[in-house]
Design a protein around this motif. Sequence first.
Motif, PDB file in Angstrom:
ATOM      1  N   GLU A 120      32.438  23.345  20.003  1.00 23.84           N
ATOM      2  CA  GLU A 120      32.399  22.304  20.794  1.00 23.84           C
ATOM      3  C   GLU A 120      31.081  21.658  21.256  1.00 23.84           C
ATOM      4  OE1 GLU A 120      34.505  25.444  21.165  1.00 23.84           O
ATOM      5  OE2 GLU A 120      36.325  24.185  20.162  1.00 23.84           O
ATOM      6  N   ARG A 121      30.202  22.556  21.858  1.00 21.76           N
ATOM      7  CA  ARG A 121      29.036  22.064  22.352  1.00 21.76           C
ATOM      8  C   ARG A 121      28.174  21.594  21.327  1.00 21.76           C
ATOM      9  NH1 ARG A 121      27.651  27.252  25.831  1.00 21.76           N
ATOM     10  NH2 ARG A 121      30.027  27.421  25.570  1.00 21.76           N
ATOM     11  N   PRO A 122      27.491  20.619  21.425  1.00 16.38           N
ATOM     12  CA  PRO A 122      26.517  20.041  20.217  1.00 16.38           C
ATOM     13  C   PRO A 122      25.169  20.782  19.811  1.00 16.38           C
ATOM     14  CG  PRO A 122      26.446  18.564  22.468  1.00 16.38           C
ATOM     15  CD  PRO A 122      27.493  19.467  22.641  1.00 16.38           C
ATOM     16  N   ALA A 123      24.587  21.265  20.978  1.00 13.04           N
ATOM     17  CA  ALA A 123      23.595  21.702  20.883  1.00 13.04           C
ATOM     18  C   ALA A 123      23.304  23.120  20.029  1.00 13.04           C
ATOM     19  CB  ALA A 123      22.775  22.153  22.253  1.00 13.04           C
ATOM     20  N   PRO A 124      22.455  23.307  18.790  1.00 13.85           N
ATOM     21  CA  PRO A 124      22.561  24.323  18.136  1.00 13.85           C
ATOM     22  C   PRO A 124      21.579  25.269  18.690  1.00 13.85           C
ATOM     23  CG  PRO A 124      20.602  22.677  17.271  1.00 13.85           C
ATOM     24  CD  PRO A 124      21.531  22.049  18.251  1.00 13.85           C
ATOM     25  N   PHE A 125      21.860  26.473  18.131  1.00 15.04           N
ATOM     26  CA  PHE A 125      20.962  27.786  18.628  1.00 15.04           C
ATOM     27  C   PHE A 125      19.578  27.491  18.287  1.00 15.04           C
ATOM     28  CE2 PHE A 125      25.412  29.631  18.751  1.00 15.04           C
ATOM     29  CZ  PHE A 125      25.324  30.302  19.864  1.00 15.04           C
ATOM     30  N   THR A 126      18.850  28.132  19.164  1.00 14.51           N
ATOM     31  CA  THR A 126      17.277  27.982  18.948  1.00 14.51           C
ATOM     32  C   THR A 126      16.845  29.573  18.769  1.00 14.51           C
ATOM     33  OG1 THR A 126      17.014  28.515  21.331  1.00 14.51           O
ATOM     34  CG2 THR A 126      17.134  26.088  20.575  1.00 14.51           C
ATOM     35  N   GLY A 127      15.605  29.507  18.274  1.00 18.56           N
ATOM     36  CA  GLY A 127      14.681  30.711  18.138  1.00 18.56           C
ATOM     37  C   GLY A 127      14.891  31.606  19.458  1.00 18.56           C
ATOM     38  N   ALA A 128      14.756  30.892  20.642  1.00 22.12           N
ATOM     39  CA  ALA A 128      14.629  31.770  21.940  1.00 22.12           C
ATOM     40  C   ALA A 128      16.259  32.186  22.172  1.00 22.12           C
ATOM     41  CB  ALA A 128      14.605  30.709  22.971  1.00 22.12           C
ATOM     42  N   ASP A 129      17.284  31.692  21.730  1.00 19.41           N
ATOM     43  CA  ASP A 129      18.638  32.272  21.779  1.00 19.41           C
ATOM     44  C   ASP A 129      18.756  33.312  20.827  1.00 19.41           C
ATOM     45  OD1 ASP A 129      19.547  30.074  23.586  1.00 19.41           O
ATOM     46  OD2 ASP A 129      19.761  28.757  21.735  1.00 19.41           O
ATOM     47  N   LEU A 130      18.115  33.285  19.901  1.00 17.72           N
ATOM     48  CA  LEU A 130      18.102  34.330  18.826  1.00 17.72           C
ATOM     49  C   LEU A 130      17.523  35.650  19.345  1.00 17.72           C
ATOM     50  CD1 LEU A 130      19.343  35.225  15.954  1.00 17.72           C
ATOM     51  CD2 LEU A 130      16.818  34.587  15.030  1.00 17.72           C
ATOM     52  N   VAL A 131      16.372  35.476  19.947  1.00 19.81           N
ATOM     53  CA  VAL A 131      15.707  36.469  20.906  1.00 19.81           C
ATOM     54  C   VAL A 131      16.609  37.255  21.926  1.00 19.81           C
ATOM     55  CG1 VAL A 131      13.656  37.126  22.333  1.00 19.81           C
ATOM     56  CG2 VAL A 131      13.502  35.818  20.445  1.00 19.81           C
ATOM     57  N   LEU A 132      17.106  36.248  22.666  1.00 17.68           N
ATOM     58  CA  LEU A 132      18.079  36.692  23.653  1.00 17.68           C
ATOM     59  C   LEU A 132      19.245  37.623  23.250  1.00 17.68           C
ATOM     60  CD1 LEU A 132      18.909  37.000  26.644  1.00 17.68           C
ATOM     61  CD2 LEU A 132      20.034  34.827  26.308  1.00 17.68           C
TER      62      LEU A 132
END
Length: 572
Positions: free
Chosen positions: A302-314
């Motif tokens: 639903e939310r448009p923003a894709p995951f980022t590298g920072a999200d992956l680290v978290l």
Amino acid sequence: MNEGRSAGHAAAGDGGPSVTVDGARRRHLGDLSDAGALVVDAQGRIVEVNRRAANLLRRPAEELLGRDAHDLLHRGRSGETLPPSVCVMREPFVAGRTAQGEEEWFERGDGSLMPISWVVTACRTGTEQRGALVLFHEVTASPSTEPAHPSPAMSELDRLALLAETTTRLTSTLDADETLRQLIRLVVPLLADWVVIDLLTEEGGVTRAAVVHHENGVLRHRRNLEVPMPPVPQESSMPLSRALRGVTAALIGPSTYQGEPDSDVAVMQRKLFQATGMHSACIAPMRTVREVVGAMTLGRSERPAPFTGADLVLLEDIARRAGIALDNARLYERQRRVAETMQRHLLPQLPRVPGLELDACYLPAPHASDVGGDWYDAFALPDGAIGLVIGDVVGHDLDAAAGMAQVCNMLRAYAADLEESPSKILNRLDQAVSRIAETTMATVVFARVEPLDGGWRLRWSSAGHPPPLLIESDGRSRYLEEAGGLLLGTGIGTERQDAVLDLPPRATLLFYTDGLIESPGHSLDEGMDRLRQHAVSLSHHPLPGLCDLLLAAVRPANNEDDVAMLALRTPG
């Protein structure tokens, strides 16, 4: 409540019977028109609740009392759990002042979110206890207060708070299913719309343990997608296969699986993206120092923003903590199963005795103390009598179960080899227990049921154990409190006594351990009265299954102890 009563009374009024929480007398808050009202103590636990609050929250008062108000109710705008450090309602509570606000959310009992306006003011819940009165109204959600997806960007402080909350939540239980539930609530919807958890089983397979979607403020499992998975190929380069081998985390999307699949796992992943509509996802292994336990996937549809590298680290950090928590839960469960299996195998098959009926049951403790030292025993003696034993070795762990095995075997050997009274056998057993390298203390009742001119005679002695209960065919009952003595293993020399009773026809004799009658907050006399009442009401029930019925009716729900029971019935 003293000062707390006057504070609450001024706002809430008297409106209902008293309620007891943790032994203290509590009073229902009266109805405050359409305001829900809660009183929390110094630890943030709910100690009073009015009828309107229970209705608004769609939870019975019994479900609210004694629970942490923040953990149970307070949620973010998308239903995510909130670390206490960012709770705007906690600050006035800690500071002991009054504050109010809008645009906060409480979770109802059915999982839906309720927008509220609120007031928190300090009060006292006892002579020296500080607490707070929380008043809240349901408000109509406006465009500015409707649940919205949080920004994918999290501050460093928010990330640290989430990791701290993850550690706290996941280490609070040794139950694997509860660990998964806590994990899901931590990451969805705060970080993603979907969470998928794949676990490696102890048999070497893979199971898709959870596929959960956040829909309209509610977490919904997609049971049709929670299925066994194909074996993980060692040569596959696809992200899930690599994660389940503990290789690395990865950002993935539908395009990852558009090419020719290199395994059945890749086929399952393609179907997952098609079924969920995820346009962006990240996946990380759940591992410990010793091994990989599974993989966790977060997805956004639903939310448009894709995951980022920072999200992956978290996600990697969260998955690592989850892997350690799950591994601990599995190790605990494995040890518990070993101990319980050993304990159950030590419990005997009941002998067949012409003219007598026997029934027995054993129940391990439900939570942290899943194994203990309770046991029963019944065996034929060389002189034609039947030996009956109920006992409890002090402790609730593998050591207690091992101690139980030693005491049980020694008692049986003494009883079969020596033609002596129950008190003499217990005295010999006490001396033997005192010589065991690992000090063992235990309570025991040992009884002989002896044939007597068409009837049966009971001869028994007790070493600190709860007394047997006798129920006659006409409903009369009494506890056999004679021949009581000191428990085994104290090192204090004592001479125990015997008691003798001719058993009436169609009488039921019940032996039990203290886990059946003990309960926090209630006296032992109350537990024994409860047992007597239920035993009398069930005395005409066929003996097979009687112990199970009594266990279900009498054992307190909040008892953390194991229970053993043994019942005998004489012929008519």
